[in-house]
Design a protein around this motif. Structure first.
Motif, PDB file in Angstrom:
ATOM      1  N   ARG A  16       1.196   7.225  -6.406  1.00  0.00           N
ATOM      2  CA  ARG A  16      -0.069   8.540  -6.679  1.00  0.00           C
ATOM      3  C   ARG A  16       0.919   9.664  -6.317  1.00  0.00           C
ATOM      4  O   ARG A  16       0.465  10.776  -7.192  1.00  0.00           O
ATOM      5  N   LEU A  17       1.520   9.876  -5.371  1.00  0.00           N
ATOM      6  CA  LEU A  17       2.234  11.325  -5.266  1.00  0.00           C
ATOM      7  C   LEU A  17       3.326  11.473  -6.297  1.00  0.00           C
ATOM      8  O   LEU A  17       3.478  12.621  -6.877  1.00  0.00           O
ATOM      9  N   GLN A  19       0.903  -1.196  -0.046  1.00  0.00           N
ATOM     10  CA  GLN A  19       0.103  -0.084  -0.022  1.00  0.00           C
ATOM     11  C   GLN A  19       0.881   1.135   0.003  1.00  0.00           C
ATOM     12  O   GLN A  19       0.498   2.190  -0.682  1.00  0.00           O
ATOM     13  N   ILE A  20       2.116   1.274   0.852  1.00  0.00           N
ATOM     14  CA  ILE A  20       2.758   2.231   0.768  1.00  0.00           C
ATOM     15  C   ILE A  20       3.520   2.685  -0.681  1.00  0.00           C
ATOM     16  O   ILE A  20       3.552   3.643  -1.173  1.00  0.00           O
ATOM     17  N   THR A  29       0.695   4.326  -2.539  1.00  0.00           N
ATOM     18  CA  THR A  29       0.312   5.779  -2.371  1.00  0.00           C
ATOM     19  C   THR A  29       1.605   6.698  -2.886  1.00  0.00           C
ATOM     20  O   THR A  29       1.404   7.869  -3.244  1.00  0.00           O
ATOM     21  N   THR A  84       7.539   9.169   1.568  1.00  0.00           N
ATOM     22  CA  THR A  84       6.757   8.170   1.883  1.00  0.00           C
ATOM     23  C   THR A  84       7.171   6.890   2.024  1.00  0.00           C
ATOM     24  O   THR A  84       6.957   5.843   2.671  1.00  0.00           O
TER      25      THR A  84
END
Length: 245
Positions: free
Chosen positions: A151-152, A144-145, A148, A165
């Motif tokens: 997406r960033l 999941q990291i 994320t 992140t």
């Protein structure tokens, strides 16, 4: 009514610079005017993009975004990448313009993005992909990291936030399955290239190679491994004082 079409109109600082960029992607100029207003149209098969020049326009301030749905996003990426390498001497993966390699985004959507010379985003994905995937298990932990961070870095264009992140996730989930760590280290290497950090890019590949992946896991990552290694190699060539061939 059927067979309607919508064409995006994207701003640029210099109309001929924009045309040249799209020609590197394999588009052909179908229209160009300079007066009374700079305007052009470029086309690649059924993808048609209209361009207009704006005086004192800053590409970094552009909010232009186009969603492009194609039959084969991976094949189009390879064609775009080959054209950009021929035009720029290496693959532009940071700044403006740039191209970001294909990856899974959300649901079943897989695709890549191009930021043109006007700072406009072309977000390209495969026809038939959907934002929801009822059969997919929800990603957790390091997996999941990575999503994320992607997406960033890929959707928002904030590589520094994506790197922070990802680094936190790698530290927090140091006991994650090898395949999840592999994807994290490969993406960290890619982000490091975009941030022009050759040392971290190399270190990320070293960490990846030290993982105990199975043959099947390594095979599933083959394309990602090859693309990331190529980016790191190009950065290494630039650091050594020459453009990579």
């Amino acid at each position: 009514m059927a067979n309607e079409r919508t064409y995006p109109c994207l701003p640029c600082r210099d109309i001929d610079e924009a045309i040249s960029f799209y020609e590197a992607l394999g588009f052909k100029r179908t229209y160009r005017q300079l007066r009374p207003n700079p305007y052009a149209v470029v086309a690649r098969e059924d993808i048609h993009i209209h361009l207009f020049g704006m005086e004192n326009f800053n590409p970094a301030d552009s909010y232009g975004t186009v969603i492009v749905v194609v039959p084969d996003a991976d094949a189009l990426y390879q064609a775009f990448a080959a054209g950009l390498r021929a035009a720029y001497g290496k693959l532009p993966v940071s700044g403006i313009p740039r191209i970001l390699r294909p990856r899974k985004r959300f649901g079943t959507v897989r695709g890549f993005s191009v930021v043109d010379v006007g700072g406009n985003w072309l977000r390209i994905s495969k026809a038939g992909d959907t934002e929801e995937d009822a059969n997919a298990e929800k990603a957790t932990g390091l997996a999941q990291i990575v999503l994320t961070a992607a997406r960033l870095g890929d959707a928002r264009g904030d590589e520094a936030a994506a790197m922070k992140t990802l680094e936190n996730g790698i530290t927090r989930f140091s006991d994650a399955p090898a395949i999840e760590q592999a994807r994290a280290y490969l993406y960290r290497a890619e982000l490091a290239v975009r941030l022009n950090d050759a040392a971290l890019a190399e270190a990320s590949l070293v960490a990846f190679r030290a993982l105990g992946l199975t043959d099947d896991e390594r095979a599933s990552l083959a394309e990602e491994i090859a693309q990331t290694a190529e980016l790191v190699s190009e950065l290494r060539g630039t650091e050594q004082g020459g453009e990579s061939p």
